[in-house]
Design a protein around this motif. Structure first.
Motif, PDB file in Angstrom:
ATOM      1  N   GLU A   1     -82.295 -22.513  21.084  1.00  0.00           N
ATOM      2  CA  GLU A   1     -82.896 -21.194  21.215  1.00  0.00           C
ATOM      3  C   GLU A   1     -84.335 -21.164  20.704  1.00  0.00           C
ATOM      4  O   GLU A   1     -85.068 -20.219  20.959  1.00  0.00           O
ATOM      5  N   GLY A   2     -84.745 -22.195  19.985  1.00  0.00           N
ATOM      6  CA  GLY A   2     -86.051 -22.210  19.344  1.00  0.00           C
ATOM      7  C   GLY A   2     -87.188 -22.596  20.265  1.00  0.00           C
ATOM      8  O   GLY A   2     -87.005 -22.963  21.430  1.00  0.00           O
ATOM      9  N   PHE A   3     -88.392 -22.535  19.702  1.00  0.00           N
ATOM     10  CA  PHE A   3     -89.614 -22.829  20.436  1.00  0.00           C
ATOM     11  C   PHE A   3     -89.636 -24.273  20.932  1.00  0.00           C
ATOM     12  O   PHE A   3     -90.018 -24.541  22.073  1.00  0.00           O
ATOM     13  N   ALA A   4     -89.218 -25.223  20.085  1.00  0.00           N
ATOM     14  CA  ALA A   4     -89.254 -26.641  20.466  1.00  0.00           C
ATOM     15  C   ALA A   4     -88.394 -26.895  21.704  1.00  0.00           C
ATOM     16  O   ALA A   4     -88.798 -27.637  22.600  1.00  0.00           O
ATOM     17  N   TRP A   5     -87.223 -26.275  21.759  1.00  0.00           N
ATOM     18  CA  TRP A   5     -86.350 -26.456  22.920  1.00  0.00           C
ATOM     19  C   TRP A   5     -86.980 -25.838  24.168  1.00  0.00           C
ATOM     20  O   TRP A   5     -86.908 -26.413  25.255  1.00  0.00           O
TER      21      TRP A   5
ATOM     22  N   VAL B   1     -90.155 -25.479  24.835  1.00  0.00           N
ATOM     23  CA  VAL B   1     -91.219 -26.382  25.274  1.00  0.00           C
ATOM     24  C   VAL B   1     -90.624 -27.598  25.975  1.00  0.00           C
ATOM     25  O   VAL B   1     -91.071 -27.986  27.056  1.00  0.00           O
ATOM     26  N   LEU B   2     -89.606 -28.194  25.380  1.00  0.00           N
ATOM     27  CA  LEU B   2     -88.961 -29.371  25.958  1.00  0.00           C
ATOM     28  C   LEU B   2     -88.431 -29.072  27.358  1.00  0.00           C
ATOM     29  O   LEU B   2     -88.663 -29.829  28.303  1.00  0.00           O
ATOM     30  N   ALA B   3     -87.735 -27.964  27.508  1.00  0.00           N
ATOM     31  CA  ALA B   3     -87.161 -27.597  28.808  1.00  0.00           C
ATOM     32  C   ALA B   3     -88.247 -27.330  29.851  1.00  0.00           C
ATOM     33  O   ALA B   3     -88.056 -27.631  31.036  1.00  0.00           O
ATOM     34  N   ALA B   4     -89.385 -26.795  29.425  1.00  0.00           N
ATOM     35  CA  ALA B   4     -90.475 -26.520  30.352  1.00  0.00           C
ATOM     36  C   ALA B   4     -91.171 -27.794  30.820  1.00  0.00           C
ATOM     37  O   ALA B   4     -91.653 -27.868  31.956  1.00  0.00           O
ATOM     38  N   LEU B   5     -91.223 -28.801  29.971  1.00  0.00           N
ATOM     39  CA  LEU B   5     -91.932 -30.040  30.289  1.00  0.00           C
ATOM     40  C   LEU B   5     -91.125 -30.993  31.163  1.00  0.00           C
ATOM     41  O   LEU B   5     -91.690 -31.774  31.920  1.00  0.00           O
ATOM     42  N   ALA B   6     -89.814 -30.960  31.046  1.00  0.00           N
ATOM     43  CA  ALA B   6     -88.952 -31.937  31.719  1.00  0.00           C
ATOM     44  C   ALA B   6     -88.351 -31.362  32.994  1.00  0.00           C
ATOM     45  O   ALA B   6     -88.204 -30.155  33.136  1.00  0.00           O
ATOM     46  N   SER B   7     -87.971 -32.253  33.900  1.00  0.00           N
ATOM     47  CA  SER B   7     -87.231 -31.832  35.087  1.00  0.00           C
ATOM     48  C   SER B   7     -85.803 -31.480  34.708  1.00  0.00           C
ATOM     49  O   SER B   7     -85.201 -30.580  35.287  1.00  0.00           O
ATOM     50  N   SER B   8     -85.254 -32.222  33.733  1.00  0.00           N
ATOM     51  CA  SER B   8     -83.934 -31.900  33.190  1.00  0.00           C
ATOM     52  C   SER B   8     -83.824 -32.441  31.771  1.00  0.00           C
ATOM     53  O   SER B   8     -84.498 -33.397  31.412  1.00  0.00           O
ATOM     54  N   VAL B   9     -82.958 -31.786  30.985  1.00  0.00           N
ATOM     55  CA  VAL B   9     -82.720 -32.178  29.592  1.00  0.00           C
ATOM     56  C   VAL B   9     -81.221 -32.099  29.340  1.00  0.00           C
ATOM     57  O   VAL B   9     -80.569 -31.146  29.764  1.00  0.00           O
ATOM     58  N   ALA B  10     -80.694 -33.103  28.644  1.00  0.00           N
ATOM     59  CA  ALA B  10     -79.275 -33.105  28.280  1.00  0.00           C
ATOM     60  C   ALA B  10     -79.146 -33.539  26.826  1.00  0.00           C
ATOM     61  O   ALA B  10     -79.971 -34.303  26.324  1.00  0.00           O
ATOM     62  N   VAL B  11     -78.105 -33.032  26.166  1.00  0.00           N
ATOM     63  CA  VAL B  11     -77.827 -33.401  24.777  1.00  0.00           C
ATOM     64  C   VAL B  11     -76.404 -33.923  24.698  1.00  0.00           C
ATOM     65  O   VAL B  11     -75.488 -33.347  25.295  1.00  0.00           O
TER      66      VAL B  11
END
Length: 134
Positions: free
Chosen positions: A98-102, A104-114
């Protein structure tokens, strides 16, 4: 001697560095170099470099001591996936999505998984070239 250029489809590069902010640059530089082999655009490469940085910053507070970042880069034409993982001090840890870092990460990548399995917390960032998505 002639140079042969091969397509990077399916190539995998793995490296490990100490889980310390001083070594995150090594992962960013590796991501940028490999992204160029995948024919990503300059903008895509810069986005990926920043995404790797954000992924590491999300993981670092959860690292067991002494920590090691393990990075696995999977290359394909027009795409690079980077999975960065650490051994966790707490097996039940969850990343703040929910934070700012996430954001930013989601905006920069085509996809993100944890993933959080067997005491290892991993963030996988994939960047695809715009033309490759069609």
């Amino acid at each position: 001697m002639t140079e042969t250029t091969t397509r990077p489809d399916g190539d995998v590069v793995q490296i490990a560095v100490p889980a310390d902010t001083g070594y995150v640059a090594t992962l960013r530089l590796t991501a940028a170099s490999l992204a160029a082999r995948c024919d990503l655009t300059i903008d895509d490469i810069e986005d990926l470099r920043l995404a790797v940085d954000e992924a590491c910053s999300l993981l670092l507070p959860h690292s067991a001591s002494p920590g090691v970042f393990s990075a696995r880069f999977v290359l394909a034409a027009g795409e690079l996936s980077v999975a960065v993982s650490i051994a966790c001090a707490d097996a039940e840890v969850h990343l703040d999505r929910e934070g700012f870092a996430w954001t930013v990460l989601a905006a920069l990548a085509s996809s993100v998984a944890v993933d959080n399995e067997n005491g290892r917390l991993a963030v996988t960032v994939t960047k695809r070239r715009e033309a490759a998505q069609r």
